[in-house]
Design a protein around this motif. Structure first.
Motif, PDB file in Angstrom:
ATOM      1  N   GLU A 283       0.826  -1.201   0.000  1.00 40.12           N
ATOM      2  CA  GLU A 283       0.000   0.000   0.000  1.00 40.12           C
ATOM      3  C   GLU A 283       0.865   1.259   0.000  1.00 40.12           C
ATOM      4  O   GLU A 283       0.553   2.236  -0.699  1.00 40.12           O
ATOM      5  N   GLU A 284       1.956   1.250   0.741  1.00 41.51           N
ATOM      6  CA  GLU A 284       2.853   2.408   0.728  1.00 41.51           C
ATOM      7  C   GLU A 284       3.496   2.581  -0.640  1.00 41.51           C
ATOM      8  O   GLU A 284       3.671   3.718  -1.109  1.00 41.51           O
ATOM      9  N   LEU A 285       3.830   1.477  -1.288  1.00 43.22           N
ATOM     10  CA  LEU A 285       4.375   1.565  -2.641  1.00 43.22           C
ATOM     11  C   LEU A 285       3.346   2.113  -3.609  1.00 43.22           C
ATOM     12  O   LEU A 285       3.666   2.921  -4.491  1.00 43.22           O
ATOM     13  N   ARG A 286       2.104   1.687  -3.469  1.00 43.46           N
ATOM     14  CA  ARG A 286       1.053   2.179  -4.360  1.00 43.46           C
ATOM     15  C   ARG A 286       0.881   3.686  -4.210  1.00 43.46           C
ATOM     16  O   ARG A 286       0.782   4.423  -5.200  1.00 43.46           O
ATOM     17  N   ARG A 287       0.859   4.167  -2.978  1.00 41.99           N
ATOM     18  CA  ARG A 287       0.713   5.610  -2.752  1.00 41.99           C
ATOM     19  C   ARG A 287       1.942   6.366  -3.257  1.00 41.99           C
ATOM     20  O   ARG A 287       1.822   7.467  -3.797  1.00 41.99           O
ATOM     21  N   TYR A 288       3.106   5.762  -3.075  1.00 40.04           N
ATOM     22  CA  TYR A 288       4.345   6.388  -3.565  1.00 40.04           C
ATOM     23  C   TYR A 288       4.310   6.544  -5.083  1.00 40.04           C
ATOM     24  O   TYR A 288       4.629   7.619  -5.622  1.00 40.04           O
ATOM     25  N   LEU A 289       3.888   5.503  -5.794  1.00 41.93           N
ATOM     26  CA  LEU A 289       3.825   5.570  -7.254  1.00 41.93           C
ATOM     27  C   LEU A 289       2.771   6.564  -7.716  1.00 41.93           C
ATOM     28  O   LEU A 289       2.874   7.121  -8.812  1.00 41.93           O
ATOM     29  N   GLY A 290       1.746   6.787  -6.909  1.00 43.51           N
ATOM     30  CA  GLY A 290       0.696   7.725  -7.283  1.00 43.51           C
ATOM     31  C   GLY A 290       1.131   9.174  -7.255  1.00 43.51           C
ATOM     32  O   GLY A 290       0.488  10.025  -7.876  1.00 43.51           O
ATOM     33  N   ARG A 291       2.204   9.470  -6.529  1.00 45.62           N
ATOM     34  CA  ARG A 291       2.631  10.871  -6.438  1.00 45.62           C
ATOM     35  C   ARG A 291       4.073  11.102  -6.889  1.00 45.62           C
ATOM     36  O   ARG A 291       4.535  12.244  -6.909  1.00 45.62           O
ATOM     37  N   VAL A 292       4.785  10.025  -7.239  1.00 51.63           N
ATOM     38  CA  VAL A 292       6.189  10.189  -7.602  1.00 51.63           C
ATOM     39  C   VAL A 292       6.327  10.986  -8.889  1.00 51.63           C
ATOM     40  O   VAL A 292       5.540  10.845  -9.824  1.00 51.63           O
TER      41      VAL A 292
END
Length: 406
Positions: A283-292
């Protein structure tokens, strides 16, 4: 992909963007105009992913708008009577699978046979046609395959270090060691397949060299990234690529990426690690990819009608420093090379004009070969069971007179 070293080529057939221009990482594309022109991709490097933003302008428009125009043109072409409505009967005569096969060289899934799906009213709307064509013909696809017919020029450019158009004795001597990495089977020779080992995906299904399989990764080296896509596919690929464990305490296959496994910027990692446990879960990776934002941006411009050559611009002015081990240089107006450690990414912009001319010559030669009575038109009886016109005869015979003229 060769796990120690290798070369990847990325052919850009629609348009590209410009590198990050501030200390703070740029936010993902947000406005409608940005989304129309921007595509983010991730290159899965050995130590960390490299985030690349492509801003692609085709004929003065974002590449997605240009793709919509292309689908509209196909829709109008299939509308044989030109009344603005594409009936199911007209679409069934269209030979879409053959058109897709011709456009992609057979390297894409063919569209489904039933085009009239929603609603089932006997008509094929633009939206229905676009839905059918999207998986096979874009608007953006990552495809492992031959990127450019100019392989010889690229190889010459690699050896010609001072770019003076001539090869000196010293440059040739240096090439012996610099080209050694292409010798995938260590036989002291470099064959065409080793210069371009990633051929048509369909071809690799039938030419699987088991002796080389261990030398390449099973994970696609470049993946698409879309903040609007809720899919966990990019997350799964990141975990598969980097969740390997190490001697610094990171555990392999625990579905989490520790700082020592995932070599992104320390500040970015800390911001993404919302629970502060020192590792990024799915989930943290998903959120990271959403704003990177991107590590590097490029702009590709394809002029309308081939009036001028396609170009790629790498905008380095004011850009934040590239990650360690990453460098970028413009080889020619339409070619950019990005070095990630020992791996070379080649970006090539091509408006397709040469391909169009080659296709015209090919079909003209096939026409002349099939016209055995030399009467300047073809009938179905002349085609027999072979040739490129068999499946598309009815589609091309616009007036329905049973004769196909050049």
């Amino acid at each position: 992909m060769n796990t120690r070293t290798g070369a990847w080529a990325i052919a850009v057939l629609a348009s590209l963007t410009t590198p990050a221009g501030a200390t703070d990482r740029p936010a993902p594309a947000s406005t409608e105009a940005e989304r129309d022109a921007v595509q983010d991709v991730i290159f899965l490097g050995d130590a960390r992913p490299i985030f690349i933003r492509l801003r692609m302008i085709a004929g003065g428009k974002g590449f997605r708008s240009s793709w919509v125009d292309a689908v509209k043109a196909i829709h109008a072409y299939l509308d044989r009577d030109g009344d603005g409505t594409l009936t199911r009967a007209e679409a069934d005569r269209g030979g879409l699978p053959t058109m897709v096969r011709a456009a992609t060289g057979g390297a894409a899934a063919l569209p489904r046979a039933d085009l009239d799906t929603s609603p089932r009213d006997g008509k094929v709307s633009f939206e229905e046609l676009a839905d059918v064509l999207r998986p096979a013909l874009g608007p953006f696809r990552v495809q492992v395959g031959q990127a450019s017919a100019e392989r010889t020029d690229a190889l010459f450019g690699h050896i010609d270090r001072d770019k003076d158009g001539a090869l000196t004795k010293d440059e040739l001597a240096a090439a012996v060691s610099s080209l050694r990495r292409f010798d995938l089977d260590d036989d002291e020779m470099i064959g065409p397949a080793e210069l371009d080992p990633f051929s048509n995906p369909l071809a690799t299904q039938y030419n699987d060299d088991q002796s080389r399989r261990a030398r390449f990764t099973a994970i696609a080296p470049v993946i698409e990234l879309s903040p609007d896509d809720p899919s966990f596919r990019p997350v799964r690929l990141l975990l598969k690529r980097y969740d390997k464990g190490n001697t610094q305490g990171a555990l392999a296959d625990d579905n989490r990426l520790a700082r020592s496994e995932f070599g992104i910027d320390p500040g970015d990692f800390k911001a993404a690690d919302t629970d502060g446990d020192g590792a990024l879960d799915a989930e943290e990776l998903r959120r990271y990819l959403g704003r990177v934002g991107p590590d590097l941006e490029m702009t590709v411009t394809l002029p309308e009608g081939g009036a001028s050559p396609a170009t790629i611009a790498v905008n380095g002015a004011g850009a934040r420093p590239l990650p360690p081990g990453v460098s970028a240089r413009r080889i020619s107006p339409g070619d950019v090379e990005i070095n990630v450690g020992e791996v070379s990414l080649e970006f090539h912009a091509d408006g397709g004009e040469r391909s169009v001319e080659n296709a015209k010559r090919y079909y003209a030669s096939q026409f002349r070969a099939a016209d055995t009575d030399n009467n300047k038109y073809l009938e179905k009886s002349e085609l027999k069971d072979h040739g490129p016109f068999v499946a598309t005869f009815d589609l091309m015979d616009r007036d329905g007179d049973g004769k196909l003229y050049m």
